[in-house]
Design a protein around this motif. Structure first.
Motif, short mmCIF file in Angstrom:
data_model
loop_
_atom_site.label_atom_id
_atom_site.label_comp_id
_atom_site.label_asym_id
_atom_site.label_seq_id
_atom_site.Cartn_x
_atom_site.Cartn_y
_atom_site.Cartn_z
N HIS A 117 50.60 42.22 48.94
CA HIS A 117 50.91 40.79 49.01
C HIS A 117 51.72 40.50 50.28
CE1 HIS A 117 50.87 40.78 44.30
NE2 HIS A 117 49.70 41.10 44.83
N LYS A 118 52.71 41.31 50.53
CA LYS A 118 53.54 41.12 51.73
C LYS A 118 52.68 41.27 52.99
CE LYS A 118 57.58 42.81 54.17
NZ LYS A 118 58.58 43.83 54.32
N PHE A 119 51.84 42.29 53.00
CA PHE A 119 50.97 42.53 54.16
C PHE A 119 50.08 41.32 54.42
CE2 PHE A 119 46.88 44.00 55.89
CZ PHE A 119 47.32 44.53 57.09
N TYR A 120 49.43 40.81 53.37
CA TYR A 120 48.50 39.70 53.56
C TYR A 120 49.22 38.40 53.93
CZ TYR A 120 44.97 42.89 51.92
OH TYR A 120 44.15 43.97 51.79
N TYR A 121 50.41 38.17 53.39
CA TYR A 121 51.20 37.02 53.82
C TYR A 121 51.49 37.12 55.32
CZ TYR A 121 52.43 35.03 49.23
OH TYR A 121 52.40 34.43 48.01
N ASN A 122 51.88 38.32 55.75
CA ASN A 122 52.17 38.53 57.17
C ASN A 122 50.93 38.35 58.04
OD1 ASN A 122 54.87 39.00 56.73
ND2 ASN A 122 54.65 41.21 56.64
N GLU A 123 49.75 38.52 57.45
CA GLU A 123 48.48 38.32 58.16
C GLU A 123 48.03 36.86 58.15
OE1 GLU A 123 46.11 40.27 59.98
OE2 GLU A 123 48.02 41.32 60.19
N GLY A 124 48.82 36.00 57.51
CA GLY A 124 48.50 34.57 57.50
C GLY A 124 47.67 34.10 56.32
N PHE A 125 47.45 34.95 55.33
CA PHE A 125 46.72 34.54 54.13
C PHE A 125 47.65 33.72 53.24
CE2 PHE A 125 44.07 38.02 55.48
CZ PHE A 125 42.79 37.65 55.08
N GLU A 126 47.05 32.79 52.48
CA GLU A 126 47.76 31.98 51.51
C GLU A 126 47.11 32.16 50.16
OE1 GLU A 126 47.53 27.92 52.77
OE2 GLU A 126 48.34 28.37 54.75
N ILE A 127 47.90 32.04 49.10
CA ILE A 127 47.34 32.11 47.75
C ILE A 127 46.77 30.74 47.41
CG2 ILE A 127 47.85 32.41 45.31
CD1 ILE A 127 50.06 34.37 46.13
N LEU A 128 45.49 30.71 47.08
CA LEU A 128 44.83 29.45 46.73
C LEU A 128 44.52 29.33 45.24
CD1 LEU A 128 42.32 29.02 49.69
CD2 LEU A 128 44.60 28.05 49.41
N GLY A 129 44.51 30.45 44.53
CA GLY A 129 44.17 30.38 43.11
C GLY A 129 44.23 31.75 42.47
N TYR A 130 43.73 31.82 41.28
CA TYR A 130 43.65 33.07 40.53
C TYR A 130 42.20 33.52 40.47
CZ TYR A 130 48.36 32.11 38.87
OH TYR A 130 49.70 31.85 38.80
N HIS A 131 41.99 34.82 40.45
CA HIS A 131 40.66 35.37 40.28
C HIS A 131 40.55 35.81 38.82
CE1 HIS A 131 37.00 37.52 41.48
NE2 HIS A 131 37.37 38.40 40.56
N PHE A 132 39.60 35.28 38.10
CA PHE A 132 39.39 35.64 36.70
C PHE A 132 38.13 36.50 36.60
CE2 PHE A 132 41.99 31.89 36.36
CZ PHE A 132 42.80 32.14 35.27
N LEU A 133 38.12 37.38 35.61
CA LEU A 133 36.99 38.27 35.37
C LEU A 133 36.74 38.36 33.88
CD1 LEU A 133 35.00 40.43 36.55
CD2 LEU A 133 36.80 42.09 36.06
N ARG A 134 35.49 38.32 33.49
CA ARG A 134 35.13 38.48 32.09
C ARG A 134 33.91 39.38 32.02
NH1 ARG A 134 32.97 34.06 27.67
NH2 ARG A 134 32.52 35.62 26.09
N ALA A 135 34.01 40.44 31.28
CA ALA A 135 32.85 41.32 31.07
C ALA A 135 31.89 40.63 30.10
CB ALA A 135 33.31 42.66 30.48
N LEU A 136 30.61 40.76 30.38
CA LEU A 136 29.59 40.15 29.53
C LEU A 136 28.79 41.21 28.81
CD1 LEU A 136 28.31 37.43 32.01
CD2 LEU A 136 30.02 37.20 30.22
#
Length: 141
Positions: free
Chosen positions: A122-141
């Motif tokens: 998280h720290k690395f990606y913040y330093n790379e200029g990424f922003e959190i836009l949402g959550y990634h959800f996963l559901r097995a089918l």
């Protein structure tokens, strides 16, 4: 050290399995990974890698698509640098190489997912200029 950044030939995709196995606690067998990777390379997917000489030390999957909210995009997937090579600026160099490469394909945005508990990433990606836009959800089918 002489590092080489390149796109892995699809015929060598299984070379990344040892690194992918280190990345996640949700282990898949090598057989399952081989099956999935053989399918992935037939889709809008490429794999960027880092070599130190002949030793594979880093990997990043590249999924290409056009998003309604972001335009032509690359999703960075399973980004991993061998632990012995971390905290030396190599990850930043790798991403800079990837950004330069994908721009030649007309890509204008990069996005990624990272595990919730992987705080160093998280720290690395913040330093790379990424922003959190949402959550990634996963559901097995």
């Amino acid at each position: 050290m002489s590092f080489q950044f390149q796109i892995l030939e699809s015929s060598k995709i299984n070379d990344i399995i040892p690194l992918i196995q280190q990345l996640t606690s949700h282990k898949c067998s090598d057989a399952i990974l081989k099956e999935r990777f053989s399918e992935m390379v037939t889709q809008n997917y490429e794999c960027a890698v880092i070599y130190d000489g002949k030793t594979l030390i880093g990997v990043c999957g590249l999924w290409y698509c056009t998003r309604h909210y972001a335009g032509k995009s690359v999703e960075l997937d399973h980004v991993f640098v061998d632990e012995a090579y971390r905290n030396k600026g190599l990850g930043k160099q790798f991403l800079e190489w990837i950004y330069s490469y994908v721009k030649t394909k007309g890509v204008t945005t990069a996005e990624l997912n990272t595990y919730v508990q992987n705080y160093p990433s998280h720290k690395f990606y913040y330093n790379e200029g990424f922003e959190i836009l949402g959550y990634h959800f996963l559901r097995a089918l």
